[in-house]
Design a protein around this motif. Sequence first.
Motif, mmCIF file in Angstrom:
data_model
loop_
_atom_site.group_PDB
_atom_site.id
_atom_site.type_symbol
_atom_site.label_atom_id
_atom_site.label_comp_id
_atom_site.label_asym_id
_atom_site.label_seq_id
_atom_site.Cartn_x
_atom_site.Cartn_y
_atom_site.Cartn_z
ATOM 1 N N ARG A 32 23.220 79.736 15.595
ATOM 2 C CA ARG A 32 23.863 79.496 14.301
ATOM 3 C C ARG A 32 24.046 78.017 14.035
ATOM 4 O O ARG A 32 23.922 77.567 12.895
ATOM 5 C CB ARG A 32 25.212 80.223 14.244
ATOM 6 N N THR A 33 24.347 77.236 15.076
ATOM 7 C CA THR A 33 24.378 75.788 14.947
ATOM 8 C C THR A 33 22.959 75.285 15.204
ATOM 9 O O THR A 33 22.496 75.247 16.341
ATOM 10 C CB THR A 33 25.355 75.161 15.963
ATOM 11 N N THR A 34 22.271 74.922 14.122
ATOM 12 C CA THR A 34 20.849 74.591 14.219
ATOM 13 C C THR A 34 20.586 73.461 15.197
ATOM 14 O O THR A 34 19.549 73.439 15.875
ATOM 15 C CB THR A 34 20.309 74.216 12.826
ATOM 16 N N LYS A 36 21.743 72.895 18.047
ATOM 17 C CA LYS A 36 21.562 73.378 19.418
ATOM 18 C C LYS A 36 20.148 73.918 19.622
ATOM 19 O O LYS A 36 19.538 73.713 20.673
ATOM 20 C CB LYS A 36 22.597 74.455 19.754
#
Length: 290
Positions: A32-34, A36
């Motif tokens: 969801r956190t691009t 990463k």
Amino acid sequence: MAKIAFLGLGVMGFPMAGHLQAAGHDVTVFNRTTAKAEAWVAAHGGTMGTTPHKATDGAEFVMTCVGNDDDLRSVCTGEDGAFAGMSKSATLVDHTTVSAKVTSELYAAAKDQGLGFLDAPISGGQAGAENGVLSIMCGGDKPVYDAAEPIMHIYSKICRRIGASGAGQLTKMSNQIAIAGLVQGLSEALHFAERAGLDGGAVVEVISQGAAGSWQMDNRYETMLGDHFDHGFAVDWMRKDLGICLVTASENGASLPVTALVDQFYKDVQKLGGGRWDTSSLLKRLRAFD
């Protein structure tokens, strides 16, 4: 080699997906956190998808390792979910620790779509993930497990099917119940030794060779004595897991008095500002009373 999607690149998922890529598999990741996902591709190669649907397109196996029930539902279901991108006969292997309820829901949904689904929670912490020596406890149909086991073997030291769908999550609950009591006992032993004016390291060197020895003692006593609590599974996540254990116990009639007590001790740790401390911070709670 297999085409694999890995959804969830936290402290566990990031290295697990890396082991798959290093073994020669074709890995596509989603987080969801691009940033990463971009960092994973920069470190390991492979590719990234912007949604679970896109990441799982054409994958033979899809691994998930996210936070909780709602997180798992969100990456599996809906137009952008993994199920929408998976071809028939593909298998989703869920490494998240979640409730037996959501496992049952997703197993049924996968079955209706012609997909395989395994609940396969993990134990061994960040170090186990990084070193590829996790313990994996699985529930699901045996043919599905037999096909997926060689993939999971890449980052595990033991991988075992315990039974039908849900058995993996129930086994992980047993694991967390055991850990809660062990860590509290170790914390009390170290606290007692400190209050008695003993050398904690020397005490552990002796008692760890007898009946008191445990993985927690071997791997956590030094950081505990040094008042360092950023070396493992966070208290916030442990309380989530113990909550699942206690709800399930109320349903199946199991008695968990120590687990319920230690859950409240972890609540005290959260009040001390230690929600992100690791689970061995039960010792810090005892020291707070000094």
